[in-house]
Design an enzyme around this catalytic site. Structure first.
Site, short mmCIF file in Angstrom:
data_model
loop_
_atom_site.label_atom_id
_atom_site.label_comp_id
_atom_site.label_asym_id
_atom_site.label_seq_id
_atom_site.Cartn_x
_atom_site.Cartn_y
_atom_site.Cartn_z
N ASP A 1 44.98 29.05 45.03
CA ASP A 1 44.07 28.19 45.79
C ASP A 1 43.12 27.42 44.86
O ASP A 1 43.19 27.58 43.64
CB ASP A 1 43.31 29.06 46.81
CG ASP A 1 43.09 28.33 48.14
OD1 ASP A 1 43.17 27.09 48.17
OD2 ASP A 1 42.83 29.02 49.15
N ASP B 1 44.32 22.49 55.13
CA ASP B 1 44.82 23.61 55.95
C ASP B 1 45.28 23.17 57.34
O ASP B 1 44.67 22.32 57.98
CB ASP B 1 43.71 24.65 56.13
CG ASP B 1 43.51 25.49 54.87
OD1 ASP B 1 44.19 25.24 53.85
OD2 ASP B 1 42.68 26.42 54.92
#
Ligand SMILES: *[C@@H]1O[C@H](CO)[C@@H](O)[C@H](O)[C@H]1NC(C)=O
Ligand SMILES: *[C@@H]1O[C@H](CO)[C@@H](O)[C@H](O)[C@H]1NC(C)=O
Ligand SMILES: *[C@@H]1O[C@H](CO)[C@@H](O)[C@H](O)[C@H]1NC(C)=O
Ligand SMILES: *[C@@H]1O[C@H](CO)[C@@H](O)[C@H](O)[C@H]1NC(C)=O
Ligand SMILES: CC(=O)N[C@H]1CO[C@H](CO)[C@@H](O)[C@@H]1O
Length: 408
Positions: free
Chosen positions: A172, A227
């Site tokens: 991430d 996302d």
């Protein structure tokens, strides 16, 4: 129904090629050449020649994970039959580690929630024929700010993961120091090259630096967007963004439009079927994001549709694309092995509609007969169809077909 071709340079090129080539060669030339735009595949460790399939904890559990959830999910993958359909990765997302490294600078599982440790979890998962995935971050802290990041610890963390038996890393992009993503992600790619274990490297830099253009040399999949969330608006938004990078995908290197929301309750079953159909056609990683231990039979029938999964896992490995769109009525298609073609007719509008795909859309002569199979009805629609295919499609629903052209 007349639909306009999208004004899209790449598509125009492909369509021109279709006029003069057979189906197989034209899809390969028109779409596949982008693969070679990447430099040599440095992390060519043999994994993910087809898109990875499995489960990830984030979309349903967020930070609320522990070893019993993960173990019982591994059991559920096996007992539902999903594991034997290809779903083999069991992936931890954020919040699995203690807040600080140990006295030797190593990451460690959070003892309150993973008392047996990550190595034991990997052993548990491997004993069931599955693989374990883990989550790390190219910054000082992970996105939850509950655990350390791996920036400047790439090699030692890669070694730790390999020692535990980890098979997949999602990397991430939070709490970084402003260095370019590319630099920070390549550092982990190089670390993974040095260790012996074949690990899938999933770059999650949210599409910020057009990773399709460079990440294929260093990893196996890269997020193309921010996302996903459990709404139809999110699915259509992300599908369109991911669609732009189709020509960069291929065996061992995949565009990642984020994990599945199927079964989380925010969409209708028609919408979830569309989500799953388009993700499969786009050769996206198929990472289940619901609580599998309590998944309904309807959810399991979507995730377990073998014919749709076979499209995703097809050996040709070419990402299907959007060919036409008008007023929310869309035709998506892509080539499969053995000269077959997958077609999705998707009605994004609020009313039932007729949608038509013509053989010419796929570079087939109108006179070519084709076998047409409906992948959601599990039935042949025709053994000898020519020219075009029209279906009535409910709002937000889709139809998904495989065409097998016969010699004409
Ligand atoms: C593990 O997590 C699940 C889901 O968040 C929760 O329902 C369960 O109570 C937790 N179990 C333990 C032992 O903490
Ligand atoms: C990351 O950590 C380093 C070293 O501890 C520190 O100097 C830097 O300010 C931190 N950066 C961020 C963005 O937190
Ligand atoms: C979900 O994603 C869509 C599309 O990006 C966005 O418009 C919407 O605000 C998001 N919803 C939530 C609840 O985050
Ligand atoms: C779901 O399917 C299983 C296996 O076919 C069956 O035993 C069960 O009764 C079904 N559950 C529901 C709620 O229909
Ligand atoms: C936006 C749009 O074109 N919606 C269509 C969906 O299907 C109905 C029924 O055919 C059409 O009338 C709508 O125009």
């Amino acid at each position: 129904m007349k639909m306009r071709l999208r004004a899209n340079f790449i598509l125009a090129t492909v369509v021109n090629l279709w006029m003069v080539h057979t189906v197989a060669s034209l899809w390969n030339i028109g779409i596949g050449h982008g693969r070679h735009a990447n430099s040599r595949f440095l992390l060519d460790n043999g994994v993910s020649r087809t898109p990875p399939m499995g489960w990830n904890s984030w979309n349903h559990f967020w930070c609320g994970i522990n070893e019993s959830v993960v173990m019982s999910t591994a059991d559920a993958l096996v007992s539902t039959g999903l594991a034997s359909l290809g779903y083999k990765y069991v992936n931890l997302d954020d919040c699995w580690a203690e807040s600080e490294r140990d006295e030797n600078g190593k990451l460690r599982g959070k003892t309150s929630t993973f008392p047996s440790g990550i190595k034991a979890l990997a052993d548990y998962v491997h004993a069931r024929g599955l693989k374990l995935g883990i989550y790390a971050d190219a910054g000082n802290r992970t996105c939850s700010n509950q655990m350390p990041g791996s920036l400047h610890h790439e090699y030692e963390d890669a070694k730790t993961f390999a020692q535990w038996g980890v098979d997949y890393i999602k990397y991430d992009n939070c709490y970084h120091d402003g260095t370019r993503n590319r630099e920070r992600y390549i550092a982990m790619g190089h670390a993974l090259q040095k260790i012996k274990r074949p690990i899938h490297f999933s770059l999650c830099e949210w599409g910020q630096e057009d990773p399709a253009k460079w990440a294929g040399a260093y990893g196996h999949s890269w997020r193309t967007t921010g996302d996903i969330n459990d709404t139809f608006a999110s699915v259509t938004w992300i599908a369109d963004l991911n669609n732009r990078w189709g020509r960069y995908a291929g065996p061992g290197r995949w565009n990642d439009p984020d994990m599945l929301e199927v079964g989380n309750g925010g969409m209708t079953m028609d919408e979830y079927r569309s989500h799953f159909s388009i993700w499969s056609l786009m050769k996206a990683p198929l990472l289940i994001g619901c609580d599998l231990r309590s998944a309904s039979n309807r959810t399991l029938r979507i995730l377990g549709n073998k014919e749709v999964i076979e499209v995703n896992q097809d050996s040709l490995g070419v990402q299907g694309r959007k060919l036409r769109s008008k007023d929310g009525l869309e035709v998506w298609a892509g080539p499969l092995s053995d000269n077959r073609v997958v077609v999705v007719l998707w009605n994004r509008s609020e009313l039932r509609a007729l949608i038509t795909a013509a053989w010419r859309d796929f570079g087939l002569s109108p006179n070519t007969p084709a076998i047409v199979r409906d992948l959601w009805k599990h039935k042949y629609v025709s053994m000898n169809k020519r020219d075009r295919l029209t279906a009535s499609v409910a709002p937000h629903a889709c139809k998904m077909y495989v065409l097998t052209p016969l010699q004409s």
